[in-house]
Design an enzyme around this catalytic site. Structure first.
Site, PDB file in Angstrom:
ATOM      1  N   HIS A   1       0.943  -1.136  -0.117  1.00  0.00           N
ATOM      2  CA  HIS A   1       0.019  -0.033   0.040  1.00  0.00           C
ATOM      3  C   HIS A   1       0.801   1.193   0.013  1.00  0.00           C
ATOM      4  O   HIS A   1       0.509   2.336  -0.498  1.00  0.00           O
ATOM      5  CB  HIS A   1      -0.893   0.085   1.294  1.00  0.00           C
ATOM      6  CG  HIS A   1      -1.958  -0.897   1.215  1.00  0.00           C
ATOM      7  ND1 HIS A   1      -1.775  -2.508   1.948  1.00  0.00           N
ATOM      8  CD2 HIS A   1      -3.397  -0.931   0.921  1.00  0.00           C
ATOM      9  CE1 HIS A   1      -2.847  -2.904   1.597  1.00  0.00           C
ATOM     10  NE2 HIS A   1      -3.835  -2.142   1.171  1.00  0.00           N
TER      11      HIS A   1
ATOM     12  N   ASP B   1      -4.377  -5.922  -7.990  1.00  0.00           N
ATOM     13  CA  ASP B   1      -4.692  -5.168  -6.938  1.00  0.00           C
ATOM     14  C   ASP B   1      -4.900  -3.674  -7.164  1.00  0.00           C
ATOM     15  O   ASP B   1      -4.660  -2.987  -8.330  1.00  0.00           O
ATOM     16  CB  ASP B   1      -3.485  -5.636  -5.926  1.00  0.00           C
ATOM     17  CG  ASP B   1      -3.709  -5.212  -4.351  1.00  0.00           C
ATOM     18  OD1 ASP B   1      -4.813  -4.925  -3.864  1.00  0.00           O
ATOM     19  OD2 ASP B   1      -3.012  -5.909  -3.405  1.00  0.00           O
TER      20      ASP B   1
END
Length: 350
Positions: free
Chosen positions: A184, A254
């Site tokens: 992230h 993702d």
């Protein structure tokens, strides 16, 4: 009767618990194929069902997605059953494999049935990363540090998800559990050799042989294979996943707004890079400006093969829903009581 069109490649988010006119305009674009819902989109089950219905009023072919695994990755809580972290299943499996496989299947069904009841189509589960102490972002999300246990438990969860009306998404290909960095926030680098990664590829090989519907690649770089993150790598997605492992389902990137995808350029450019590498669905969330750019240009990179896979994935979704054991059926109510007891027992052990 004409066949439904393939959903668009982009999966986007919306900001609130209802749709704005700007949301409706974006969702009506033919290159938007799905909406990912987060905690900010949730107040209670009635509101969530209303929101998913509003999304389908814009376009009935839109997929509704909620990244829901159990444990700390459970977007909707009040009004939903609390599910244990997946590692709880791995610990129980080490004590009693047969009991735990049954419990995993029931928990998979409950996860799917509760989402289906409010109009969610895809849960983006299960995590099939092999656990390692170094990865905080995966941590308790991983089923086990034993690849064989991961494969067995994942298959049990998938069987449950299917009976609850869901398709499965195995993630994060080829494995996110052995890196310290959180994709992230930065690009993790997994320095393991090809031989060391073979056990994680075995998990995917097993699940693919059983008809796995979709795979999510990791925003992780594996220098022993390729210098490009797996999510943007035709080596990983073409040569390995589709070529050597024989996967024919959908590849779901993702979230392309994550820092681990930064080698692909600006977020809108990452969508093109992921699609060119072999991804079929392109989540791009919490960055509406980049979405507005991507939605105007992604058709330049989209291919007929990807569109066919998206149409097949959507058909799988609808077929699983048609055959689901639903919460509001007699069988569903009885099964829910049992599954909730199992989930509570596993939570008590964590």
């Amino acid at each position: 009767m004409s066949e439904p069109r393939a959903p668009g490649a982009l999966w986007v988010d919306v900001a609130g618990t209802t749709l704005t006119e700007a949301d409706r305009s974006l969702l009506a674009h033919p290159d938007v194929g799905g909406v990912i819902l987060f905690t900010a989109n949730y107040r209670d089950p009635v509101q969530l069902a209303s929101l998913t219905e509003a999304i389908r009023q814009v376009d009935p072919e839109l997929l509704v997605i909620a990244d829901t695994e159990g444990g700390r990755v459970q977007r909707f809580r009040d009004g939903f059953t609390g599910l244990p972290p997946m590692r709880a299943l791995g610990r129980a499996y080490a004590r009693d494999a047969q009991w735990t496989l049954g419990a995993a299947e029931e928990i998979g069904w409950l996860l799917g049935a509760e989402l289906l009841a409010v109009g969610v189509d895809v849960p983006l589960a299960p995590v099939v990363d092999v656990a390692a102490a170094v990865s905080a972002v995966i941590g308790e999300r991983a089923l086990s540090d034993d690849p064989e246990a991961v494969a067995e438990l994942a298959w049990a969860l998938i069987k449950g998800l299917r009976s609850g009306g869901m398709v499965a998404t195995a993630k994060h290909f080829p494995g996110h559990g052995a890196v310290t960095a959180d994709s992230h926030h930065e690009l993790p680098v997994d320095e393991r050799s090809q031989a060391a990664l073979a056990s994680e590829l075995f998990i995917y090989e097993r699940l693919i042989a059983d008809g796995l519907e979709s795979v999510m690649p990791a925003h992780v770089r594996y220098p022993a294979f390729d210098d490009t993150p797996a999510s943007l790598s035709s080596t990983w997605l073409g040569e390995w996943l589709r070529g050597r492992l024989g996967f024919t389902g959908a590849v779901i990137s993702d979230d392309l707004a994550m820092a681990g995808a930064a080698p692909g350029g600006m977020p809108s450019a990452r969508a093109h890079a992921a699609l060119a590498a072999g991804c079929d669905f392109l989540p791009l969330c919490h960055d509406r400006a980049s979405v507005e750019v991507a939605v105007q240009t992604i058709a330049e990179t989209d291919t007929g093969a990807a569109a066919v896979r998206r149409a097949e994935f959507s058909a799988h979704v609808r077929a699983r829903q048609a055959g689901a054991i639903r919460l509001d059926s007699d069988a569903g109510r009885e099964r829910a009581d049992q599954a909730r007891s199992l989930a509570a027992a596993l939570i008590d052990e964590t």
